[in-house]
Design a protein around this motif. Structure first.
Motif, PDB file in Angstrom:
ATOM      1  N   MET A   1       0.849  -1.194   0.000  1.00 29.14           N
ATOM      2  CA  MET A   1       0.000   0.000   0.000  1.00 29.14           C
ATOM      3  C   MET A   1       0.889   1.250   0.000  1.00 29.14           C
ATOM      4  O   MET A   1       1.918   1.286   0.676  1.00 29.14           O
ATOM      5  CB  MET A   1      -0.912  -0.007   1.231  1.00 29.14           C
ATOM      6  CG  MET A   1      -1.993   1.065   1.201  1.00 29.14           C
ATOM      7  SD  MET A   1      -3.067   1.034   2.668  1.00 29.14           S
ATOM      8  CE  MET A   1      -3.918  -0.532   2.454  1.00 29.14           C
TER       9      MET A   1
ATOM     10  N   LEU B   1      -1.475   8.956  -0.483  1.00 29.70           N
ATOM     11  CA  LEU B   1      -2.884   8.597  -0.657  1.00 29.70           C
ATOM     12  C   LEU B   1      -3.811   9.774  -0.375  1.00 29.70           C
ATOM     13  O   LEU B   1      -4.745  10.043  -1.128  1.00 29.70           O
ATOM     14  CB  LEU B   1      -3.239   7.427   0.259  1.00 29.70           C
ATOM     15  CG  LEU B   1      -2.635   6.066  -0.104  1.00 29.70           C
ATOM     16  CD1 LEU B   1      -2.859   5.071   1.027  1.00 29.70           C
ATOM     17  CD2 LEU B   1      -3.230   5.531  -1.401  1.00 29.70           C
TER      18      LEU B   1
ATOM     19  N   ARG C   1     -10.618   0.507  -4.978  1.00 29.59           N
ATOM     20  CA  ARG C   1     -10.311   1.041  -3.649  1.00 29.59           C
ATOM     21  C   ARG C   1     -11.473   0.892  -2.678  1.00 29.59           C
ATOM     22  O   ARG C   1     -11.279   0.963  -1.461  1.00 29.59           O
ATOM     23  CB  ARG C   1      -9.972   2.534  -3.758  1.00 29.59           C
ATOM     24  CG  ARG C   1      -9.104   2.885  -4.919  1.00 29.59           C
ATOM     25  CD  ARG C   1      -8.835   4.365  -4.992  1.00 29.59           C
ATOM     26  NE  ARG C   1      -7.893   4.757  -3.973  1.00 29.59           N
ATOM     27  CZ  ARG C   1      -6.921   5.655  -4.160  1.00 29.59           C
ATOM     28  NH1 ARG C   1      -6.781   6.242  -5.343  1.00 29.59           N
ATOM     29  NH2 ARG C   1      -6.111   5.979  -3.187  1.00 29.59           N
TER      30      ARG C   1
ATOM     31  N   HIS D   1     -10.889   0.253   1.212  1.00 32.50           N
ATOM     32  CA  HIS D   1      -9.622  -0.474   1.285  1.00 32.50           C
ATOM     33  C   HIS D   1      -8.410   0.408   1.506  1.00 32.50           C
ATOM     34  O   HIS D   1      -7.320  -0.120   1.769  1.00 32.50           O
ATOM     35  CB  HIS D   1      -9.435  -1.320   0.023  1.00 32.50           C
ATOM     36  CG  HIS D   1     -10.405  -2.452  -0.084  1.00 32.50           C
ATOM     37  ND1 HIS D   1     -10.218  -3.654   0.559  1.00 32.50           N
ATOM     38  CD2 HIS D   1     -11.594  -2.554  -0.726  1.00 32.50           C
ATOM     39  CE1 HIS D   1     -11.235  -4.464   0.307  1.00 32.50           C
ATOM     40  NE2 HIS D   1     -12.092  -3.819  -0.474  1.00 32.50           N
ATOM     41  N   ASP D   2      -8.532   1.717   1.354  1.00 28.75           N
ATOM     42  CA  ASP D   2      -7.409   2.581   1.699  1.00 28.75           C
ATOM     43  C   ASP D   2      -7.926   3.939   2.158  1.00 28.75           C
ATOM     44  O   ASP D   2      -9.084   4.298   1.918  1.00 28.75           O
ATOM     45  CB  ASP D   2      -6.392   2.705   0.553  1.00 28.75           C
ATOM     46  CG  ASP D   2      -6.889   3.515  -0.632  1.00 28.75           C
ATOM     47  OD1 ASP D   2      -7.292   4.677  -0.439  1.00 28.75           O
ATOM     48  OD2 ASP D   2      -6.856   2.998  -1.762  1.00 28.75           O
TER      49      ASP D   2
ATOM     50  N   ASP E   1      -5.859   4.546   8.671  1.00 34.34           N
ATOM     51  CA  ASP E   1      -4.806   4.067   7.779  1.00 34.34           C
ATOM     52  C   ASP E   1      -4.043   2.911   8.424  1.00 34.34           C
ATOM     53  O   ASP E   1      -3.791   1.879   7.777  1.00 34.34           O
ATOM     54  CB  ASP E   1      -3.857   5.225   7.456  1.00 34.34           C
ATOM     55  CG  ASP E   1      -2.756   4.817   6.501  1.00 34.34           C
ATOM     56  OD1 ASP E   1      -3.074   4.470   5.340  1.00 34.34           O
ATOM     57  OD2 ASP E   1      -1.579   4.836   6.907  1.00 34.34           O
TER      58      ASP E   1
ATOM     59  N   ARG F   1      -3.787  -0.914   7.024  1.00 33.82           N
ATOM     60  CA  ARG F   1      -2.486  -1.496   6.691  1.00 33.82           C
ATOM     61  C   ARG F   1      -2.227  -2.803   7.440  1.00 33.82           C
ATOM     62  O   ARG F   1      -1.410  -3.622   6.990  1.00 33.82           O
ATOM     63  CB  ARG F   1      -1.373  -0.491   6.999  1.00 33.82           C
ATOM     64  CG  ARG F   1      -1.330   0.658   6.033  1.00 33.82           C
ATOM     65  CD  ARG F   1      -0.248   1.675   6.380  1.00 33.82           C
ATOM     66  NE  ARG F   1      -0.419   2.845   5.552  1.00 33.82           N
ATOM     67  CZ  ARG F   1       0.048   2.955   4.298  1.00 33.82           C
ATOM     68  NH1 ARG F   1       0.735   1.968   3.771  1.00 33.82           N
ATOM     69  NH2 ARG F   1      -0.179   4.053   3.601  1.00 33.82           N
TER      70      ARG F   1
ATOM     71  N   ALA G   1      -2.850  -5.490   4.984  1.00 39.53           N
ATOM     72  CA  ALA G   1      -2.474  -5.221   3.592  1.00 39.53           C
ATOM     73  C   ALA G   1      -1.899  -6.455   2.907  1.00 39.53           C
ATOM     74  O   ALA G   1      -1.152  -7.227   3.496  1.00 39.53           O
ATOM     75  CB  ALA G   1      -1.470  -4.081   3.541  1.00 39.53           C
TER      76      ALA G   1
ATOM     77  N   THR H   1      -4.478  -4.409  -1.874  1.00 40.48           N
ATOM     78  CA  THR H   1      -5.778  -4.515  -1.222  1.00 40.48           C
ATOM     79  C   THR H   1      -5.560  -4.927   0.239  1.00 40.48           C
ATOM     80  O   THR H   1      -4.422  -5.105   0.680  1.00 40.48           O
ATOM     81  CB  THR H   1      -6.683  -5.525  -1.936  1.00 40.48           C
ATOM     82  OG1 THR H   1      -6.078  -6.829  -1.864  1.00 40.48           O
ATOM     83  CG2 THR H   1      -6.884  -5.134  -3.389  1.00 40.48           C
ATOM     84  N   THR H   2      -6.630  -5.059   0.968  1.00 43.39           N
ATOM     85  CA  THR H   2      -6.504  -5.410   2.375  1.00 43.39           C
ATOM     86  C   THR H   2      -7.521  -6.473   2.738  1.00 43.39           C
ATOM     87  O   THR H   2      -8.637  -6.489   2.224  1.00 43.39           O
ATOM     88  CB  THR H   2      -6.694  -4.166   3.272  1.00 43.39           C
ATOM     89  OG1 THR H   2      -6.661  -4.572   4.634  1.00 43.39           O
ATOM     90  CG2 THR H   2      -8.007  -3.465   2.995  1.00 43.39           C
TER      91      THR H   2
END
Length: 266
Positions: A1, A7, A27, A202-203, A234, A238, A241, A246-247
């Protein structure tokens, strides 16, 4: 990420006009209600000679439905009008709806600058606040209001991450209350359906972009004001991640929607 600052800077500079959400591809995701609103809208437009779309944004949803109707060989409404209060969106809608002869009007103090009983069909996808008396006024006797409304407590998992608990706000936009308001204005609600849909972010850039676009969610939002909350989100994202960016632990919220079909009782 990618790094946090990269971002949020990217999301802070991205275009948020109109009602398109393509920037979130890859996202964020959101389930859609089972009634397939754009398809319903397209079918109704293909049978209407005069249609008005409320709070059209940049005309994205209306244009998609008109295109689907044209692909089926259905005629475009001879009179096609959309309303939009925010000037950047209105300008985009005029351009987007021009191929169908669409006209965009700006409400004045909540009133629509159109004549009484002008339309056989009034539509809306996520209207800001349904003006039931105006909807009744502009519909012809027997005309139809077809809309997908945002329901109660929609996306409040995200909103409350920034604002804290909002118990009173969660009760707004109740579908039964709106149906009663429509009836009081002289409309007969003939269909009312509800759905709860899963949202995944996702972010942190997706969070920033959404809050810039949906400004009523966190009215005082800015990256500087809420930097601590954004950093916490965030870090949470993470933690799961993957190598592809992606997460496995997205931020999950739930959107609520209701379908309203009403008739002008005359």
């Amino acid at each position: 990420m990618r790094p946090f600052d990269e971002l949020i800077t990217e999301a802070g500079q991205a275009d948020v006009t109109g009602w398109g959400f393509g920037w979130l591809d890859g996202r964020a995701t959101e389930e859609r209600p089972p009634w397939r609103f754009v398809s319903l809208l397209s079918q109704h437009l293909g049978q209407a000679d005069a249609a008005l779309d409320l709070d059209t944004g940049g005309g994205e949803v209306l244009a998609e439905a008109l295109g689907a109707a044209a692909d089926r060989g259905d005629p475009t409404p001879a009179t096609l009008v959309a309303s939009e209060a925010w000037a950047p969106n209105a300008a985009r809608a005029r351009e987007r709806l021009a191929p169908w002869g669409g006209r965009v009007v700006v409400p004045v103090d909540g009133a629509l600058p159109v004549a009484d009983a002008s339309f056989v069909l009034v539509t809306a996808r996520h209207p800001v606040a349904p003006a039931w008396s105006e909807i009744h006024r502009v519909l012809r006797p027997g005309g139809t209001y077809l809309a997908q409304h945002v329901g109660p407590g929609s996306a409040f998992e995200l909103i409350e991450a920034f604002l804290g608990p909002q118990p009173e706000a969660r009760t707004g936009r109740d579908p039964e209350d709106e149906a009663a308001q429509a009836h009081a204005a002289g409309l007969d609600v003939v269909e009312l359906r509800t759905a709860t849909c899963r949202m995944e972010l996702h972010d942190v850039g997706a969070v920033v972009w959404l809050l810039r676009k949906c400004v009523w969610w966190v009215p005082d939002f800015s990256v500087d004001r809420y930097r601590g909350v954004l950093e916490d989100l965030d870090a949470r994202l993470r933690a799961g991640a993957r190598d592809d960016g992606t997460t496995s632990t997205p931020f999950v919220a739930r959107s609520t929607r209701h379908l309203v079909v009403a008739r002008q009782a005359g």
